[in-house]
Design an enzyme around this catalytic site. Sequence first.
Site, PDB file in Angstrom:
ATOM      1  CG  ASP A  86      -2.205  -0.795   0.991  1.00 58.93           C
ATOM      2  OD1 ASP A  86      -2.567  -1.007  -0.182  1.00 58.93           O
ATOM      3  OD2 ASP A  86      -2.837  -1.205   1.985  1.00 58.93           O
ATOM      4  NE  ARG A 111      -1.229   1.968   3.896  1.00 61.08           N
ATOM      5  CZ  ARG A 111      -1.620   3.025   3.180  1.00 61.08           C
ATOM      6  NH1 ARG A 111      -2.892   3.340   3.125  1.00 61.08           N
ATOM      7  NH2 ARG A 111      -0.745   3.779   2.541  1.00 61.08           N
ATOM      8  NE  ARG A 156      -8.721   2.539   7.046  1.00 61.01           N
ATOM      9  CZ  ARG A 156      -7.964   2.150   5.997  1.00 61.01           C
ATOM     10  NH1 ARG A 156      -6.832   2.759   5.737  1.00 61.01           N
ATOM     11  NH2 ARG A 156      -8.370   1.157   5.232  1.00 61.01           N
ATOM     12  CG  HIS A 185      -8.380   7.468   3.651  1.00 61.33           C
ATOM     13  ND1 HIS A 185      -7.601   6.567   2.957  1.00 61.33           N
ATOM     14  CD2 HIS A 185      -7.966   7.411   4.936  1.00 61.33           C
ATOM     15  CE1 HIS A 185      -6.758   5.969   3.793  1.00 61.33           C
ATOM     16  NE2 HIS A 185      -6.965   6.471   5.011  1.00 61.33           N
ATOM     17  CB  CYS A 288      -4.837   7.147  -2.859  1.00 61.81           C
ATOM     18  SG  CYS A 288      -6.566   7.167  -2.499  1.00 61.81           S
TER      19      CYS A 288
HETATM   20  C1  LIG Z   1      -8.200   7.681  -1.256  1.00 62.19           C
HETATM   21  N1  LIG Z   1      -7.659   6.827  -0.286  1.00 62.19           N
HETATM   22  C2  LIG Z   1      -8.545   5.872   0.151  1.00 62.19           C
HETATM   23  C3  LIG Z   1      -6.401   6.982   0.182  1.00 62.19           C
HETATM   24  N2  LIG Z   1      -6.042   8.068   0.565  1.00 62.19           N
HETATM   25  N3  LIG Z   1      -5.579   5.915   0.283  1.00 62.19           N
HETATM   26  C4  LIG Z   1      -5.763   4.623  -0.242  1.00 62.19           C
HETATM   27  C5  LIG Z   1      -5.318   3.601   0.758  1.00 62.19           C
HETATM   28  C6  LIG Z   1      -5.552   2.187   0.300  1.00 62.19           C
HETATM   29  C7  LIG Z   1      -5.098   1.155   1.287  1.00 62.19           C
HETATM   30  N4  LIG Z   1      -5.330  -0.159   0.776  1.00 62.19           N
HETATM   31  C8  LIG Z   1      -5.779   1.304   2.632  1.00 62.19           C
HETATM   32  O1  LIG Z   1      -6.866   0.764   2.801  1.00 62.19           O
HETATM   33  O2  LIG Z   1      -5.241   1.947   3.514  1.00 62.19           O
END
Ligand SMILES: CN(C)C(=N)NCCC[C@H](N)C(=O)O
Length: 301
Positions: A86, A111, A156, A185, A288
């Site tokens: 990621d 992560r 998150r 997010h 992202c």
């Molecule tokens: C727009 N987005 C969601 C972001 N800013 N980041 C993507 C993160 C993807 C990772 N698999 C996760 O779930 O953290």
Amino acid sequence: MSTQHTAPTAPTAQATAAATRIQQHRSYLMCRPEHFVVSYTINPWMEPAKPTDTAKALAQWQVLHDTYVALGHDVHLIDPIPGLPDMVYTANGGFVIDGLAYGAKFRFAERAPEGPAFMEWFRDNGFEVAEPVEVNEGEGDFLLVGDTILAGTGFRSTGDSHRELGEVFGKEVVSLTLTDPRFYHLDTAISVLDPVEGPGGVERANIAYLPAAFDARSRGILAERFPDAILVADSDGAVFGLNSASDGLNVLISPRATGFEAQLRERGYHPVLVDLSELLLGGGGIKCCTLELRRGQEENR
Ligand SMILES: CN(C)C(=N)NCCC[C@H](N)C(=O)O
């Protein structure tokens, strides 16, 4: 999901009158998806049983990278680390204003090692760093709009990180609550469109957003603060249309967000279509994969 707030609205006279758009120079941090694969599930988009194609992810990412460069922006790269698939989503690696990087502290163990890796990059590249105490996922949940930081919570980043963020940067922080797990997010539900600063200071600061992604309190705040915002339809939100990057004129968006594309054109922006369908399998899109590096007043102009 409520449909009450999702119909695209016609721009007000004020919004259309201000249709001369100004491109600003940007400096971005990106990470090649050399180790991209979906091997765990931490958001509803990730299905490890579905095959991923790393070569395709790399090719699509390269188009995004080259588009930024062709538009005249600076792109810096952080080395990808094996076992951290990621890491390509650099927006989550921190939040940077005026050369100060507030580090990320990831919600999920998968992560967690990315946090220190990004901090090391910031230090090695001349940024001052603020170590995070609270769980936060960087620019994925924090968006600078004018001189205010919009901060997302619900999935998150914690509410406590919003307080910490305000202390680190000494700016107003507006907390917004996300309610739909697909939009986990803030950068999946809000796109910052206009230049943050110009020669006369903060000029315009407008956004596009997906009302259905927020609770009622947050929708009220957004409606009051951004009366000229572009309200994006559910169908465009569902293909990560809002996960876009704007330099004030050019707005890089998913080619599937056709309604949003039309809304942007009406307002005088220049939509640039970049397909990151493979990276969407990990739950991320254009924004992202893009962390803005704001080194200071001079570089923002
Ligand atoms: C727009 N987005 C969601 C972001 N800013 N980041 C993507 C993160 C993807 C990772 N698999 C996760 O779930 O953290």
